[in-house]
Enzyme design. Sequence first.
Site, PDB file in Angstrom:
ATOM      1  N   LYS A 115      70.271  32.955 -58.910  1.00 42.21           N
ATOM      2  CA  LYS A 115      69.404  32.050 -59.276  1.00 42.21           C
ATOM      3  C   LYS A 115      69.512  30.938 -58.654  1.00 42.21           C
ATOM      4  CE  LYS A 115      67.327  35.190 -62.519  1.00 42.21           C
ATOM      5  NZ  LYS A 115      66.876  35.219 -64.187  1.00 42.21           N
ATOM      6  N   GLU A 158      59.753  33.775 -62.289  1.00 39.23           N
ATOM      7  CA  GLU A 158      60.688  32.560 -62.618  1.00 39.23           C
ATOM      8  C   GLU A 158      59.607  31.643 -61.659  1.00 39.23           C
ATOM      9  OE1 GLU A 158      64.936  33.402 -62.578  1.00 39.23           O
ATOM     10  OE2 GLU A 158      64.379  33.985 -64.441  1.00 39.23           O
ATOM     11  N   GLU A 197      60.701  43.709 -63.609  1.00 38.22           N
ATOM     12  CA  GLU A 197      61.622  42.923 -64.778  1.00 38.22           C
ATOM     13  C   GLU A 197      60.615  42.654 -65.575  1.00 38.22           C
ATOM     14  OE1 GLU A 197      65.024  41.285 -62.142  1.00 38.22           O
ATOM     15  OE2 GLU A 197      63.576  39.671 -61.339  1.00 38.22           O
ATOM     16  N   GLY A 244      66.561  37.005 -69.192  1.00 41.75           N
ATOM     17  CA  GLY A 244      67.353  36.432 -69.514  1.00 41.75           C
ATOM     18  C   GLY A 244      67.224  36.364 -71.111  1.00 41.75           C
TER      19      GLY A 244
HETATM   20  P1  13P Z   1      69.464  38.126 -65.803  1.00 44.51           P
HETATM   21  O1  13P Z   1      69.764  40.060 -66.005  1.00 44.51           O
HETATM   22  O2  13P Z   1      69.777  37.034 -66.747  1.00 44.51           O
HETATM   23  O3  13P Z   1      67.704  39.340 -67.702  1.00 44.51           O
HETATM   24  O4  13P Z   1      67.711  38.766 -64.898  1.00 44.51           O
HETATM   25  C1  13P Z   1      67.762  38.806 -64.825  1.00 44.51           C
HETATM   26  C2  13P Z   1      66.749  39.079 -63.488  1.00 44.51           C
HETATM   27  O5  13P Z   1      65.528  38.039 -63.442  1.00 44.51           O
HETATM   28  C3  13P Z   1      67.481  39.689 -61.901  1.00 44.51           C
HETATM   29  O6  13P Z   1      66.291  38.790 -61.217  1.00 44.51           O
END
Ligand code: 13P
Length: 251
Positions: free
Chosen positions: A13, A98, A168, A174
């Site tokens: 990210k 996102e 996801e 997150g």
């Molecule tokens: P997290 O592992 O921080 O929850 O994020 C998952 C994600 O969006 C991976 O692309």
Amino acid sequence: MSNRPYYIAGNWKMHMTRAGAAELAKALAGALKGGRHKYLLAPSFTLIETVAPILKGTNIRLGAQNMAPEEQGAHTGEVSVLQLKDLGVETVILGHSERRHSYGEEDALINKKVKLALAHGLEVILCIGELLSEREAGRAEAVCEAQTVAGLAGVAAADLDRVVIAYEPVWAIGTGKTATPEDAGAIHAFVRKVIARLYGGDAADRIIIQYGGSVKPDNAAALMAKEDIDGALVGGASLKVDTFTPIALFG
Ligand code: 13P
């Protein structure tokens, strides 16, 4: 057990600057050496050139987190497939939640990117997943089906071997809330059926479907033990050697 390899990817990210990225990439290249699964790291655009030479010749693929829907031209602030390939990028993550929910990317745009990336020989990780409100309304499968069908519209069967799906659930990203292996496994099995309908049973057997959303060392193995969960797309836990390595080397 399926014959599919496990594929474990780190989505960094919008974290880190060059020095930290180089340090983490070097440490992970060392830690995952000899690892039995397929691996990927996807740093921010500005870090790709730093990370590329570190991953070269290792068992970790180089990825990007997004891409423009056009090859080149007047698109201020965008990064093109040609620019990514020039840096050695092999895989691009598209349709991340996102991007969908913070930046308004819709299925048609994501589909354009998917087709462009595939036309240029890249591997695509197509992200799908429902919001909490959609899950609570009993629409998780319908949302995942619609995103899968629309994301892959016009993708030839011959290109499907370069497509990975990442399920996801948005409410798990997150947040520290992971989908249970049962809930995640059910969606994975459902998405595989959607792929079977679109591309046939053999293609559905081969396609890799990763789970993403608060994957951590202590839940990764239980998730990936599910028949249809073929790996992980890891956010937060991919930012530290100590948390990504046990996930990547599981099993
Ligand atoms: P997290 O592992 O921080 O929850 O994020 C998952 C994600 O969006 C991976 O692309």
